[in-house]
Scaffold this motif. Structure first.
Motif, PDB file in Angstrom:
ATOM      1  N   GLN A 111       0.852  -1.191   0.000  1.00  0.00           N
ATOM      2  CA  GLN A 111       0.000   0.000   0.000  1.00  0.00           C
ATOM      3  C   GLN A 111       0.889   1.241   0.000  1.00  0.00           C
ATOM      4  OE1 GLN A 111      -2.632   0.197   3.340  1.00  0.00           O
ATOM      5  NE2 GLN A 111      -3.576   2.093   2.688  1.00  0.00           N
TER       6      GLN A 111
ATOM      7  N   VAL B  58       3.470   9.686   5.099  1.00  0.00           N
ATOM      8  CA  VAL B  58       3.176  10.049   6.482  1.00  0.00           C
ATOM      9  C   VAL B  58       3.995  11.263   6.867  1.00  0.00           C
ATOM     10  CG1 VAL B  58       3.193   9.313   8.880  1.00  0.00           C
ATOM     11  CG2 VAL B  58       2.658   7.661   7.077  1.00  0.00           C
TER      12      VAL B  58
ATOM     13  N   TYR C 237      -0.524  11.144  -4.874  1.00  0.00           N
ATOM     14  CA  TYR C 237      -0.546  10.579  -3.526  1.00  0.00           C
ATOM     15  C   TYR C 237      -0.391  11.690  -2.499  1.00  0.00           C
ATOM     16  CZ  TYR C 237       0.405   6.439  -6.311  1.00  0.00           C
ATOM     17  OH  TYR C 237       0.340   5.453  -7.251  1.00  0.00           O
TER      18      TYR C 237
ATOM     19  N   CYS D 232       8.338  13.944   5.708  1.00  0.00           N
ATOM     20  CA  CYS D 232       7.368  13.198   4.891  1.00  0.00           C
ATOM     21  C   CYS D 232       8.044  11.893   4.514  1.00  0.00           C
ATOM     22  CB  CYS D 232       7.003  14.008   3.662  1.00  0.00           C
ATOM     23  SG  CYS D 232       5.984  13.140   2.442  1.00  0.00           S
TER      24      CYS D 232
ATOM     25  N   GLY E 239      -0.459  12.640   1.887  1.00  0.00           N
ATOM     26  CA  GLY E 239      -0.455  12.206   3.267  1.00  0.00           C
ATOM     27  C   GLY E 239      -1.666  12.743   4.001  1.00  0.00           C
ATOM     28  N   GLN E 240      -1.747  12.422   5.295  1.00  0.00           N
ATOM     29  CA  GLN E 240      -2.888  12.826   6.114  1.00  0.00           C
ATOM     30  C   GLN E 240      -2.698  14.197   6.746  1.00  0.00           C
ATOM     31  OE1 GLN E 240      -5.886  11.060   6.398  1.00  0.00           O
ATOM     32  NE2 GLN E 240      -4.888  10.085   4.644  1.00  0.00           N
TER      33      GLN E 240
ATOM     34  N   GLN F   9       1.858   4.875   0.778  1.00  0.00           N
ATOM     35  CA  GLN F   9       1.455   5.768   1.857  1.00  0.00           C
ATOM     36  C   GLN F   9       2.512   6.836   2.090  1.00  0.00           C
ATOM     37  OE1 GLN F   9       0.741   3.659   5.524  1.00  0.00           O
ATOM     38  NE2 GLN F   9      -0.607   5.239   6.334  1.00  0.00           N
TER      39      GLN F   9
ATOM     40  N   SER G 209       6.053   4.993   2.411  1.00  0.00           N
ATOM     41  CA  SER G 209       6.089   3.554   2.628  1.00  0.00           C
ATOM     42  C   SER G 209       5.334   2.876   1.498  1.00  0.00           C
ATOM     43  CB  SER G 209       5.471   3.179   3.977  1.00  0.00           C
ATOM     44  OG  SER G 209       4.115   3.544   4.021  1.00  0.00           O
TER      45      SER G 209
END
Length: 125
Positions: A1, A5, A114, A22, A116-117, A3, A25
């Motif tokens: 997956q 972060v 893509y 940042c 991140g949160q 990701q 993964s």
């Protein structure tokens, strides 16, 4: 997956510094340009900074030029945003984003695949 972060946000006084990270993964950042964006409550998302795949080209919004520095360490699969001389108007949620296309436009959010949160940065005395 795949990701991304972000980390490193927090509460800091005006004039202070923070370093955001940042970390990717599930994929290697070597093939991706990375951008940082931010969004404050009630405001639209805005471009902050970006860096090319090799790190040879960097881009900054006028509002952060001279205060923020973007860098990358592909061996650590990490991109950094060093933020100095922070101002209350820098308060926002900060997001990193990745894009592999050669048609990448650094300051255009829609260019990035893509995200991140986010990590919250609050500049206040």
């Amino acid at each position: 997956q795949l990701q991304l972060v972000e980390s490193g946000g927090g509460l800091v006084q005006p004039g202070g510094s923070l370093r955001l990270s940042c970390v990717a993964s599930g994929f290697t950042l070597d093939y991706y340009a990375i951008g940082w964006f931010r969004q404050a409550p009630g405001k639209e998302r805005e471009f902050v900074s970006a860096i090319s795949r090799s790190g040879g080209k960097t881009y900054y919004a006028d509002s952060v030029k001279g205060r923020f520095t973007i860098s990358r360490d592909n061996a650590k699969n990490t991109v950094y945003l060093q933020m100095n001389s922070l101002k209350p108007e820098d308060t926002a949620n900060y997001y990193c984003a990745a894009e592999s296309s050669i048609l990448w436009v650094p300051d255009r959010g829609s260019s990035y695949d893509y995200w991140g949160q986010g990590t919250q940065v609050t500049v206040s005395s």
